[in-house]
Design an enzyme around this catalytic site. Structure first.
Site, mmCIF file in Angstrom:
data_model
loop_
_atom_site.group_PDB
_atom_site.id
_atom_site.type_symbol
_atom_site.label_atom_id
_atom_site.label_comp_id
_atom_site.label_asym_id
_atom_site.label_seq_id
_atom_site.Cartn_x
_atom_site.Cartn_y
_atom_site.Cartn_z
ATOM 1 N N TRP A 101 0.827 -1.206 0.000
ATOM 2 C CA TRP A 101 0.000 0.000 0.000
ATOM 3 C C TRP A 101 0.864 1.260 0.000
ATOM 4 O O TRP A 101 0.544 2.243 -0.682
ATOM 5 C CB TRP A 101 -0.962 -0.030 1.183
ATOM 6 C CG TRP A 101 -1.764 -1.298 1.226
ATOM 7 C CD1 TRP A 101 -1.778 -2.237 2.214
ATOM 8 C CD2 TRP A 101 -2.638 -1.795 0.199
ATOM 9 N NE1 TRP A 101 -2.599 -3.291 1.867
ATOM 10 C CE2 TRP A 101 -3.140 -3.039 0.642
ATOM 11 C CE3 TRP A 101 -3.036 -1.310 -1.048
ATOM 12 C CZ2 TRP A 101 -4.030 -3.799 -0.120
ATOM 13 C CZ3 TRP A 101 -3.922 -2.070 -1.812
ATOM 14 C CH2 TRP A 101 -4.408 -3.296 -1.347
ATOM 15 N N ASP A 168 -1.543 6.735 6.665
ATOM 16 C CA ASP A 168 -2.557 5.783 6.224
ATOM 17 C C ASP A 168 -2.785 4.824 7.389
ATOM 18 O O ASP A 168 -1.944 3.980 7.688
ATOM 19 C CB ASP A 168 -2.074 5.034 4.982
ATOM 20 C CG ASP A 168 -3.061 3.962 4.506
ATOM 21 O OD1 ASP A 168 -4.102 3.754 5.167
ATOM 22 O OD2 ASP A 168 -2.783 3.330 3.466
ATOM 23 N N LYS A 192 -12.177 -2.051 8.180
ATOM 24 C CA LYS A 192 -11.410 -2.878 9.116
ATOM 25 C C LYS A 192 -12.020 -2.755 10.519
ATOM 26 O O LYS A 192 -12.658 -3.664 11.017
ATOM 27 C CB LYS A 192 -9.948 -2.443 9.154
ATOM 28 C CG LYS A 192 -9.313 -2.198 7.799
ATOM 29 C CD LYS A 192 -9.046 -3.463 7.019
ATOM 30 C CE LYS A 192 -8.246 -3.168 5.760
ATOM 31 N NZ LYS A 192 -7.956 -4.351 4.961
#
Length: 359
Positions: A101, A168, A192
């Site tokens: 990511w 992030d 999540k």
């Protein structure tokens, strides 16, 4: 028989949240209308947005000079939106590369200015968090991915720097305390610890905005959404509502400190078994970097041919989502806030049964 959902995301959410959300789909607040069909500008949904905002400020101690936004496009859109809004063409940003990511975030940011990779664990397949790297003081910002779902690593301490940070936090936000004031911007996909896929949380210091010289398309300018309280266009109504319910649940169950304690107990249980059991091997080279959210492991050397047998035992015990990411293989146990320790115990029992059967 109960399913033990170890999926990395979209991930497990609390049962009371599912029940309340299901009722709201049929009839929201006694309106005779579904949450799926009410106006995003109605007083009823405005109240949902306002409560979610208050809960986030309360749970994370968000300072008053930060805006809280609910956007769309996932964290992947934030890879370029952050750079578009914060990085001028003649400026430089620093990135810590700790996995897929962050690698993607680096690629997107390069379209808007100079990007320097300050440290990377890529040569060792992202099996640790880099440490001891220098952060130049002339950066517009430094970007980190706090938790890496694929590789099972996590920043346990934030880098020390006077440079603004962008984080992030898609896979560990609301799982532990965070000093929001250390960041100019935090972003997180909801799927999540916060809610279902479809909403993206952004927490941004308002003074950090409006400093780049480039033209920013209206929908991609954070100031647009700050000004319109995340309702410039139709926001993702249902994901925001479910996120609000989840935030309520977190607060009612002791807030972030309680989540942190619960998550630490689950992580300690699974990592103790990985280290004890001769059939398995953890993939993170420095135990200090092990993620509390995502435990990654493989079969021990010489046991790789038993991969399918272990997955069959997991399936028989209703342990779902244990297969590792397709890019790395192996296994992964994702243990977000809503997972009870009994589910981790069930997986540990499968690992012990595997040892007895094939060891």
């Amino acid at each position: 028989m109960k399913k033990h959902n170890f999926s990395s995301g979209p991930a497990i959410l609390p049962l009371p949240v599912f029940e309340q959300a299901a009722e709201a789909v049929r009839d929201f607040n006694g309106m005779g209308l579904s949450i799926l069909e009410i106006s995003h500008r109605s007083p009823e949904f405005t109240a949902v947005m306002e409560e979610a905002n208050v809960l986030i400020r309360d749970l994370l101690n968000v300072p008053d000079d930060y805006a809280i936004l609910f956007l769309q496009g996932g964290a992947s859109s934030q890879f370029f939106m952050t750079a578009m809004n914060l990085l001028d063409q003649d400026a430089k940003a620093g990135y810590i590369d700790t996995g897929s990511w962050s690698t993607k975030a680096i690629k997107e940011a390069q379209a808007f200015g100079t990007v320097e990779t300050l440290a990377s664990s890529k040569p060792d397949n992202f099996t640790y968090i880099p440490k001891g790297f220098a952060i130049p003081e002339d950066l517009a910002y430094v970007h980190i991915t706090t938790n890496n779902t694929i590789y099972g690593t996590q920043f346990k301490t934030l880098p020390e720097t006077s440079v603004p940070m962008v984080g992030d936090m898609s896979s560990d936000i609301f799982s532990q305390p965070v000093d929001v004031s250390r960041f100019d911007l935090i972003y997180a996909g909801a799927q999540k610890n916060m809610g279902p896929a479809g909403a993206t949380l952004v927490i941004v210091r308002k003074e950090a905005l409006g400093k780049v010289k480039r033209h920013i398309p209206t929908m991609l300018d954070y100031r647009t959404h700050v000004k319109k309280d995340s309702a410039f266009n139709t926001p993702p109504v249902f994901p925001i509502y479910v996120s609000m319910l989840t935030l309520r649940w977190i607060k009612a169950n002791g807030g972030i400190p309680a989540m942190q304690q619960k998550n630490a107990a689950k992580a300690e249980l699974i990592y103790r078994e990985i280290d004890r059991n001769p059939m398995f091997k953890g993939t993170v080279t420095d135990p200090a970097d092990r993620s509390t959210m995502n435990a990654t492991f493989v079969l021990a050397e010489g046991k790789e041919h038993l991969n399918d047998e272990f997955m069959q035992l997991c399936k028989a015990a209703n342990c779902s989502g244990v297969k590792g990411h397709r890019s790395v293989g192996g296994f992964r146990a994702s243990m977000y806030n809503a997972m009870e320790i009994e589910s981790v115990q069930a997986l540990v029992q499968v690992m012990q049964s595997f040892e007895r059967k094939f060891g």
